[in-house]
Design a protein around this motif. Structure first.
Motif, short mmCIF file in Angstrom:
data_model
loop_
_atom_site.label_atom_id
_atom_site.label_comp_id
_atom_site.label_asym_id
_atom_site.label_seq_id
_atom_site.Cartn_x
_atom_site.Cartn_y
_atom_site.Cartn_z
N THR A 125 17.25 19.83 -9.76
CA THR A 125 18.51 20.50 -10.09
C THR A 125 19.20 19.92 -11.32
O THR A 125 20.05 20.57 -11.92
CB THR A 125 19.50 20.41 -8.92
N GLY A 126 18.87 18.68 -11.69
CA GLY A 126 19.55 18.03 -12.79
C GLY A 126 20.93 17.52 -12.40
O GLY A 126 21.70 17.08 -13.25
N SER A 127 21.23 17.53 -11.11
CA SER A 127 22.53 17.10 -10.61
C SER A 127 22.36 15.91 -9.67
O SER A 127 21.33 15.78 -9.00
CB SER A 127 23.22 18.24 -9.87
N SER A 128 23.38 15.06 -9.60
CA SER A 128 23.31 13.89 -8.72
C SER A 128 23.17 14.29 -7.26
O SER A 128 22.73 13.49 -6.44
CB SER A 128 24.55 13.01 -8.89
N SER A 129 23.52 15.53 -6.94
CA SER A 129 23.38 16.01 -5.56
C SER A 129 21.96 16.45 -5.24
O SER A 129 21.66 16.82 -4.10
CB SER A 129 24.34 17.17 -5.30
N GLY A 130 21.07 16.41 -6.25
CA GLY A 130 19.70 16.88 -6.05
C GLY A 130 18.65 15.78 -6.02
O GLY A 130 17.46 16.05 -6.17
N GLY A 131 19.07 14.54 -5.80
CA GLY A 131 18.13 13.42 -5.80
C GLY A 131 17.06 13.54 -4.73
O GLY A 131 17.29 14.09 -3.66
N ILE A 132 15.87 13.02 -5.06
CA ILE A 132 14.73 13.04 -4.13
C ILE A 132 14.10 11.66 -4.12
O ILE A 132 13.83 11.07 -5.16
CB ILE A 132 13.67 14.07 -4.54
N THR A 133 13.84 11.14 -2.92
CA THR A 133 13.18 9.85 -2.76
C THR A 133 11.78 10.07 -2.20
O THR A 133 11.62 10.76 -1.19
CB THR A 133 14.00 8.93 -1.85
N TYR A 134 10.79 9.48 -2.85
CA TYR A 134 9.38 9.72 -2.54
C TYR A 134 8.69 8.44 -2.06
O TYR A 134 9.13 7.33 -2.34
CB TYR A 134 8.63 10.19 -3.79
N GLU A 135 7.55 8.67 -1.41
CA GLU A 135 6.61 7.60 -1.06
C GLU A 135 5.23 8.01 -1.57
O GLU A 135 4.82 9.16 -1.40
CB GLU A 135 6.56 7.42 0.45
N VAL A 136 4.53 7.08 -2.19
CA VAL A 136 3.17 7.31 -2.66
C VAL A 136 2.24 6.34 -1.93
O VAL A 136 2.51 5.14 -1.87
CB VAL A 136 3.05 7.11 -4.19
N THR A 137 1.16 6.89 -1.36
CA THR A 137 0.17 6.05 -0.70
C THR A 137 -1.18 6.27 -1.36
O THR A 137 -1.43 7.31 -1.97
CB THR A 137 0.07 6.37 0.79
N GLY A 138 -2.06 5.28 -1.21
CA GLY A 138 -3.38 5.41 -1.79
C GLY A 138 -4.03 4.05 -1.97
O GLY A 138 -3.49 3.03 -1.54
N PRO A 139 -5.15 4.01 -2.66
CA PRO A 139 -5.91 2.77 -2.80
C PRO A 139 -5.36 1.86 -3.90
O PRO A 139 -6.02 1.58 -4.91
CB PRO A 139 -7.31 3.29 -3.14
N PHE A 140 -4.13 1.37 -3.71
CA PHE A 140 -3.60 0.39 -4.66
C PHE A 140 -4.50 -0.84 -4.64
O PHE A 140 -4.89 -1.32 -3.59
CB PHE A 140 -2.18 -0.01 -4.27
N ARG A 141 -4.79 -1.35 -5.81
CA ARG A 141 -5.78 -2.42 -5.86
C ARG A 141 -5.20 -3.76 -5.38
O ARG A 141 -4.04 -4.08 -5.64
CB ARG A 141 -6.38 -2.55 -7.25
N THR A 142 -6.04 -4.49 -4.69
CA THR A 142 -5.66 -5.79 -4.15
C THR A 142 -6.41 -6.93 -4.84
O THR A 142 -6.19 -8.09 -4.53
CB THR A 142 -5.95 -5.84 -2.63
N SER A 143 -7.29 -6.58 -5.75
CA SER A 143 -8.00 -7.58 -6.55
C SER A 143 -8.32 -6.96 -7.89
O SER A 143 -8.28 -5.75 -8.06
CB SER A 143 -9.29 -8.03 -5.86
N LEU A 144 -8.62 -7.81 -8.88
CA LEU A 144 -8.90 -7.33 -10.23
C LEU A 144 -10.41 -7.25 -10.48
O LEU A 144 -11.17 -7.95 -9.83
CB LEU A 144 -8.24 -8.27 -11.25
N ASN A 177 0.81 -1.22 0.00
CA ASN A 177 0.00 0.00 0.00
C ASN A 177 0.84 1.28 0.00
O ASN A 177 0.31 2.38 0.13
CB ASN A 177 -0.96 0.02 1.20
N ARG A 178 2.16 1.12 -0.14
CA ARG A 178 3.05 2.28 -0.27
C ARG A 178 4.07 1.97 -1.35
O ARG A 178 4.73 0.92 -1.33
CB ARG A 178 3.76 2.59 1.05
N LEU A 179 4.22 2.91 -2.28
CA LEU A 179 5.17 2.76 -3.38
C LEU A 179 6.30 3.76 -3.18
O LEU A 179 6.06 4.96 -3.00
CB LEU A 179 4.48 3.02 -4.72
N TYR A 180 7.54 3.26 -3.24
CA TYR A 180 8.70 4.12 -3.13
C TYR A 180 9.38 4.26 -4.49
O TYR A 180 9.41 3.32 -5.29
CB TYR A 180 9.69 3.54 -2.10
N PHE A 181 9.94 5.44 -4.74
CA PHE A 181 10.73 5.66 -5.94
C PHE A 181 11.57 6.91 -5.74
O PHE A 181 11.33 7.70 -4.83
CB PHE A 181 9.84 5.80 -7.18
#
Length: 384
Positions: free
Chosen positions: A365-384, A354-358
């Motif tokens: 910044t376009g520089s390696s020193s400007g990296g950002i790591t995020y978390e996304v939460t929400g109603p990720f589906r558990t069935s089709l 239920n949490r996606l990281y990326f």
């Protein structure tokens, strides 16, 4: 003639790959076609500059060069491939640092059961351009060096055991690794324009220190045969050139295994591949030239969910993470705005799904020193 006229055939080196057969993952009939996302349209960008479906939110977990929450630990530059590991009721997210000679490595962030950051720390240092990798069933992280004759390092997400080099997995420009516990092998991708697709069989499953056998794929009419690489150390000849007629893949990137199938991406030709270990067959699961208005270009890291959805991050394109559903529909899941000089990577779900990281490797910044790591939460589906 345009490639769209070849909806059921594509060339890998000198071999032809037949498409359209059913794979193990929820009856896929490749290749995926552009369509509506199961989560609906993307909404306007939020305060983080991320366009998400209705009901989803994001937060920033870490920034390169800054302390992670209140831990006092400084997050690495150029965050790249990552994975999550269960930690009691909480979890750990590990992230590679794709930095130059001796500046690479891996860091980890530990979360409580509520998602609060409890600690952050280093689990690998002194390596070079740690790009992607893969989790093992015995709860270690394989961190891969994307450099000529690079190594794979096996890391402890908890940091209790010192990371170890695993030379038996070959020396080449590594990208990703995907463990297949059903057949007890590990797949490896190579980020070269004429790269190979590899399979490693450990001598002892669960103990990579005992060595094993590295093989490279040969493909003919969609059928795959595996040939042992004579010298995985590549002392005199690069691994991809040691077996005559081995299949050529243009810029191997992320890899993910589920239900007999290893899905992996090639950025050079905007494709997602599907190799089925049970049938020893391979198919194109997605090709930007085989659908109208293709949403995915520069496919990079890839992960999946229990219900069979695949999530593929873009290096370039519209800076999106796209979803490929079990009924072969591909659509954007999210888009990061105002970061066109970056790339998205490190896609991974926490154990509950239920949490996606990326990460955005170079952020705003376009520089390696400007990296950002995020978390996304929400109603990720558990069935089709």
């Amino acid at each position: 003639m345009e490639r769209r006229s070849f909806l059921r055939a594509a060339v890998i080196g000198t071999g032809t790959v037949a498409l359209g057969f059913t794979m193990t993952r929820e009856s896929l009939a490749f290749p995926a076609k552009t369509g509506p996302s199961p989560y609906g349209a993307l909404q306007a960008a939020n305060s983080h500059g991320i366009m998400l479906p209705q009901g989803f939110t994001s937060r920033i977990i870490a920034r390169s060069g800054q302390a992670v929450a209140s831990t006092g630990f400084t997050w690495h530059g150029a965050p790249d491939g990552g994975a999550c590991f269960a930690d009691g009721a909480g979890w750990i997210y590990v992230s590679n640092a794709e930095l130059g000679t001796g500046a690479g490595g891996v860091s980890a962030i530990r979360f409580s059961s509520t998602g609060a950051v409890t600690s952050a720390y280093r689990i690998l240092s002194g390596t070079t351009r740690n790009c992607a990798g893969g989790a093992t069933p015995w709860n270690t992280w394989l961190s891969c060096e994307e450099t000529d004759r690079g190594y794979v390092y096996e890391c402890d997400p908890w940091g209790a055991t010192t990371a170890s080099r695993r030379p038996a997995l070959g020396r080449f420009k590594h990208e990703a690794a995907a463990a297949n516990p059903d057949h007890r092998v590990i797949y490896l991708t190579e980020d070269e324009t004429d790269g190979g697709f590899y399979r490693f069989t450990p001598a002892v499953w669960g103990d990579l220190s005992r060595g094993g056998t590295l093989q490279i794929a040969k493909v003919s009419s969609g059928n795959v045969t595996w040939v042992t690489v004579p010298d995985p150390s590549a002392a005199s000849t690069r691994t991809r050139y040691q077996v005559t007629g081995s299949a050529v893949f243009n810029g191997g990137e992320g890899a993910y295994y589920r239900n007999n199938t290893c899905f992996f991406t090639t950025k050079g030709d905007n494709r997602v591949w599907a190799y089925n270990e049970a049938t020893k067959t391979i198919a194109i699961a997605y090709d930007d030239n085989l659908t109208t208005s293709p949403p995915l270009t520069g496919p990079d890291n890839i992960t999946g969910t229990a219900v069979g959805d695949l999530y593929v991050a873009e290096d370039g394109g519209n800076m999106e993470i796209c979803i490929i559903t079990p009924n072969d529909v591909i659509a954007p899941f999210l888009r990061v705005t105002n970061q066109s000089s970056s790339e998205l990577c490190g896609v991974a779900f926490n154990p509950a799904g239920n949490r996606l990281y990326f990460s955005s490797q170079r952020g705003t910044t376009g520089s390696s020193s400007g990296g950002i790591t995020y978390e996304v939460t929400g109603p990720f589906r558990t069935s089709l």
